[in-house]
Motif scaffolding. Structure first.
Motif, PDB file in Angstrom:
ATOM      1  N   GLU A  66     -21.005 -37.856 -97.300  1.00 48.03           N
ATOM      2  CA  GLU A  66     -21.710 -39.156 -97.323  1.00 48.03           C
ATOM      3  C   GLU A  66     -22.526 -39.366 -96.051  1.00 48.03           C
ATOM      4  O   GLU A  66     -23.591 -39.977 -96.080  1.00 48.03           O
ATOM      5  CB  GLU A  66     -20.708 -40.313 -97.403  1.00 48.03           C
ATOM      6  CG  GLU A  66     -20.002 -40.518 -98.700  1.00 48.03           C
ATOM      7  CD  GLU A  66     -18.917 -41.601 -98.596  1.00 48.03           C
ATOM      8  OE1 GLU A  66     -18.801 -42.278 -97.550  1.00 48.03           O
ATOM      9  OE2 GLU A  66     -18.180 -41.763 -99.583  1.00 48.03           O
ATOM     10  N   MET A  67     -21.990 -38.872 -94.929  1.00 51.40           N
ATOM     11  CA  MET A  67     -22.649 -39.051 -93.632  1.00 51.40           C
ATOM     12  C   MET A  67     -23.760 -38.024 -93.402  1.00 51.40           C
ATOM     13  O   MET A  67     -24.459 -38.084 -92.383  1.00 51.40           O
ATOM     14  CB  MET A  67     -21.610 -38.930 -92.501  1.00 51.40           C
ATOM     15  CG  MET A  67     -20.575 -40.037 -92.490  1.00 51.40           C
ATOM     16  SD  MET A  67     -19.187 -39.726 -91.340  1.00 51.40           S
ATOM     17  CE  MET A  67     -20.000 -39.633 -89.755  1.00 51.40           C
ATOM     18  N   GLY A  68     -23.924 -37.073 -94.339  1.00 51.98           N
ATOM     19  CA  GLY A  68     -24.942 -36.049 -94.175  1.00 51.98           C
ATOM     20  C   GLY A  68     -24.519 -34.941 -93.226  1.00 51.98           C
ATOM     21  O   GLY A  68     -25.354 -34.256 -92.632  1.00 51.98           O
ATOM     22  N   ILE A  69     -23.218 -34.742 -93.081  1.00 53.58           N
ATOM     23  CA  ILE A  69     -22.666 -33.725 -92.186  1.00 53.58           C
ATOM     24  C   ILE A  69     -21.994 -32.660 -93.037  1.00 53.58           C
ATOM     25  O   ILE A  69     -21.275 -32.982 -93.994  1.00 53.58           O
ATOM     26  CB  ILE A  69     -21.643 -34.365 -91.218  1.00 53.58           C
ATOM     27  CG1 ILE A  69     -22.350 -35.365 -90.300  1.00 53.58           C
ATOM     28  CG2 ILE A  69     -20.891 -33.305 -90.420  1.00 53.58           C
ATOM     29  CD1 ILE A  69     -21.409 -36.231 -89.475  1.00 53.58           C
ATOM     30  N   ASP A  70     -22.235 -31.407 -92.696  1.00 55.87           N
ATOM     31  CA  ASP A  70     -21.579 -30.307 -93.399  1.00 55.87           C
ATOM     32  C   ASP A  70     -20.068 -30.507 -93.274  1.00 55.87           C
ATOM     33  O   ASP A  70     -19.537 -30.535 -92.151  1.00 55.87           O
ATOM     34  CB  ASP A  70     -21.996 -28.965 -92.793  1.00 55.87           C
ATOM     35  CG  ASP A  70     -21.249 -27.781 -93.386  1.00 55.87           C
ATOM     36  OD1 ASP A  70     -20.697 -27.898 -94.504  1.00 55.87           O
ATOM     37  OD2 ASP A  70     -21.217 -26.727 -92.724  1.00 55.87           O
TER      38      ASP A  70
END
Length: 189
Positions: A66-70
């Motif tokens: 959701e946070m755009g982090i792998d």
């Protein structure tokens, strides 16, 4: 020699999550694991003989997504929080709350309701004892507090860090400080 513009080199990948990213993760995880449907998801996984920690890790991975982090990178970073942010006391407190929240979510899924309640009551009593110990320690100078913490650390090492907590009584703290003052003439000034 070619004068064609070259593409900029890709930015190096970050080595660690930022403080703000970690705080967002901690907050979101706390919020999600407090929701009845998420509690049920963890409990259902336990009933299906899955590891509860696998479900809480999956929830953390979903938050990273959701946070755009792998998610793999995010999970790997959690193992480095202690080393990278050891001097950021506020973040470390939030990190330990996050770890405690995960443990609580797992316990709630794995234990019977009365067992879970007993564990929570015991945990609350232990926290009250720790708070009282810290209040007692405040009465002393920083160097004397350090001596008490050194003894606590030694006791934890001797128990191979298996004891959930070591609590010193006010009398034990006074004795540690008394011995420190007696052995160090400079310390009593």
């Amino acid at each position: 020699m070619s004068s064609a513009p070259q593409a900029p080199a890709p930015a190096p990948a970050p080595a660690m999550l930022t403080r703000d990213e970690l705080l967002r993760l901690f907050s979101r995880f706390h919020s999600l694991t407090s929701q009845p449907d998420v509690k049920k998801r963890i409990a259902d996984a336990v009933k299906d003989k899955q590891e509860a920690v696998a479900v809480t890790t999956a929830i953390q991975e979903e938050i990273f997504h959701e946070m755009g982090i792998d998610p793999r990178f995010g999970i790997a970073c959690l193992g480095k929080v202690n080393a990278v942010y050891e001097n950021d006391m506020d973040l470390m407190i939030q990190f330990y709350r996050f770890v405690a929240k995960e443990e609580m979510a797992i316990d709630e899924a794995e234990l019977e309701p009365d067992e879970f309640e007993d564990k929570m009551n015991a945990q609350q009593k232990l926290q009250e004892q720790q708070l009282e110990m810290l209040k007692q320690m405040r009465k002393y100078r920083p160097d004397e507090q350090r001596a008490v913490f050194d003894i606590l650390h030694k006791l934890l090492e001797e128990s191979n860090f298996e004891s959930p907590a070591v609590i010193l009584t006010p009398e034990q703290i006074q004795e540690i400080v008394r011995r420190r003052r007696a052995s160090s003439p400079d310390a009593s000034k």
